[in-house]
Design a protein around this motif. Structure first.
Motif, mmCIF file in Angstrom:
data_model
loop_
_atom_site.group_PDB
_atom_site.id
_atom_site.type_symbol
_atom_site.label_atom_id
_atom_site.label_comp_id
_atom_site.label_asym_id
_atom_site.label_seq_id
_atom_site.Cartn_x
_atom_site.Cartn_y
_atom_site.Cartn_z
ATOM 1 N N ASP A 54 38.858 7.281 2.464
ATOM 2 C CA ASP A 54 40.303 7.355 2.686
ATOM 3 C C ASP A 54 40.905 7.276 4.288
ATOM 4 O O ASP A 54 40.510 8.598 4.826
ATOM 5 C CB ASP A 54 40.848 8.646 1.823
ATOM 6 N N PRO A 55 41.463 6.271 4.564
ATOM 7 C CA PRO A 55 41.840 6.380 6.158
ATOM 8 C C PRO A 55 42.713 7.524 6.676
ATOM 9 O O PRO A 55 42.462 7.826 7.793
ATOM 10 C CB PRO A 55 42.607 5.034 6.150
ATOM 11 N N ALA A 56 43.743 7.934 5.495
ATOM 12 C CA ALA A 56 44.446 9.267 6.094
ATOM 13 C C ALA A 56 43.598 10.295 6.141
ATOM 14 O O ALA A 56 43.591 11.134 7.112
ATOM 15 C CB ALA A 56 45.281 9.222 5.057
ATOM 16 N N ALA A 57 42.595 10.606 5.247
ATOM 17 C CA ALA A 57 41.771 11.833 5.183
ATOM 18 C C ALA A 57 40.984 11.813 6.436
ATOM 19 O O ALA A 57 40.860 12.917 7.116
ATOM 20 C CB ALA A 57 41.007 11.932 3.967
ATOM 21 N N VAL A 58 40.394 10.579 6.775
ATOM 22 C CA VAL A 58 39.329 10.552 8.017
ATOM 23 C C VAL A 58 40.206 10.749 9.101
ATOM 24 O O VAL A 58 39.665 11.488 10.235
ATOM 25 C CB VAL A 58 38.558 9.151 7.595
ATOM 26 N N ALA A 59 41.024 10.002 9.376
ATOM 27 C CA ALA A 59 42.076 10.263 10.521
ATOM 28 C C ALA A 59 42.269 11.839 10.816
ATOM 29 O O ALA A 59 42.228 12.420 11.979
ATOM 30 C CB ALA A 59 43.269 9.470 10.420
ATOM 31 N N GLN A 60 42.794 12.631 9.631
ATOM 32 C CA GLN A 60 43.071 13.752 9.924
ATOM 33 C C GLN A 60 41.749 14.672 10.115
ATOM 34 O O GLN A 60 41.801 15.599 11.087
ATOM 35 C CB GLN A 60 43.634 14.239 8.487
ATOM 36 N N ALA A 61 40.804 14.387 9.784
ATOM 37 C CA ALA A 61 39.355 15.093 9.959
ATOM 38 C C ALA A 61 38.954 14.656 11.388
ATOM 39 O O ALA A 61 38.279 15.756 11.913
ATOM 40 C CB ALA A 61 38.329 14.495 8.867
ATOM 41 N N LEU A 62 39.281 13.661 11.863
ATOM 42 C CA LEU A 62 38.996 13.524 13.223
ATOM 43 C C LEU A 62 39.818 14.298 14.588
ATOM 44 O O LEU A 62 39.270 14.453 15.648
ATOM 45 C CB LEU A 62 38.998 11.967 13.550
#
Length: 213
Positions: A54-62
Motif C-alpha cells: 500500500d503506497p500510502a501506508a508505506v509513505a506514512q510509515a517512512l
C-alpha cells in the motif's frame, strides 16, 4: 536518536532486528500486517499496522525515519511455497520510490543464500533441493535484488544461509567475495545483529554478503 523502520517487523528476522535495534538504544517503528505479534513493550517501540503493498501506508510509515529494513517473508507452509509469488518485488516497487520521495537513502534488505548471483555458489544437489522447495519465492527475490541494485539508494542486501532460532552469538562470517560464498547455518538473531551493526557503522553499502556461522 536515530529511528529505524522495520518492514515485516512482527516475526522472524524482522522481529529480531526490532529487538536488537532497541537494545542498541535506537527508536524503532515496526510495520507489519499484525505488528502486535512482536509481543514486546518498550518506550522507543512504535507499532504500525499496514500493508507493504500500500503506497500510502508505506509513505506514512517512512515519516521521521532515518533508515529502513525490509524483512518480508511468506508463510513456510508447502501450499504457500508452491505458489508463484511477486510479493518481494511488488513491495520493493512501492518502497523504493517512497524512500526517494521521503529523502531516505539507507536501505537494508534480507533475501537469502541462493538469491541473485549467489545461486551460482550452490552445489548441484543444493540447487535442486532449493529450487524444488524455495524456487518460486527466490525467483522473485532475485527480481527484488535487481530492483534494489538499480536504485540510487545506499543499500545492503543480507543473504543468510539456513536459519535457526538460536540466541545471538555475535560470532558469524560475513562472506563478501563470491569465491567464499557457501551455505551454512546462522541464527535469526545473528542476522539481525549484522543488519543493525551495518546500519550503525554505515558498512557494506552496495554489497550483498552471504551470512553463515
Amino acid at each position: 536518536m536515530a529511528k529505524l523502520l522495520v518492514i515485516g517487523g512482527s516475526k522472524g528476522i524482522g522481529r529480531e532486528v526490532v529487538l536488537r535495534a532497541l537494545e542498541q538504544g535506537h527508536s524503532v517503528r515496526a510495520f507489519a500486517r499484525h505488528p502486535e505479534g512482536i509481543k514486546h513493550d518498550h518506550p522507543e517501540l512504535e507499532l504500525v499496522a499496514g500493508d507493504a503493498l500500500d503506497p500510502a501506508a508505506v509513505a506514512q510509515a517512512l515519516e521521521g525515519c532515518d533508515a529502513v529494513v525490509s524483512a518480508l517473508g511468506i508463510p513456510k507452509s508447502i501450499p504457500a511455497l508452491a505458489r508463484p509469488t511477486t510479493v518481494f518485488s511488488d513491495a520493493t516497487a512501492v518502497l523504493i520510490p517512497a524512500m526517494e520521495a521521503a529523502g531516505i537513502k539507507r536501505l537494508l534488505v534480507v533475501t537469502g543464500f541462493g538469491a541473485g548471483e549467489s545461486n551460482a555458489a550452490m552445489s548441484t544437489l543444493e540447487r535442486m533441493g532449493h529450487s524444488a522447495i524455495l524456487g518460486r519465492a527466490y525467483a522473485d527475490k532475485a527480481v527484488q535484488e535487481d530492483m534494489i541494485k538499480a536504485s540510487g539508494l545506499d543499500w545492503t542486501i543480507a543473504r543468510p544461509g539456513i536459519l535457526s532460532n538460536n540466541r545471538r552469538t555475535g560470532v558469524y562470517r560475513v562472506l563478501t567475495e563470491p569465491s567464499d560464498w557457501r551455505n551454512g547455518i546462522i541464527s535469526r538473531a545473528d542476522v539481525a545483529d549484522f543488519i543493525v551493526t551495518a546500519w550503525e557503522e554505515g558498512s557494506h553499502i552496495h554489497a550483498a554478503p552471504v551470512l553463515v556461522r
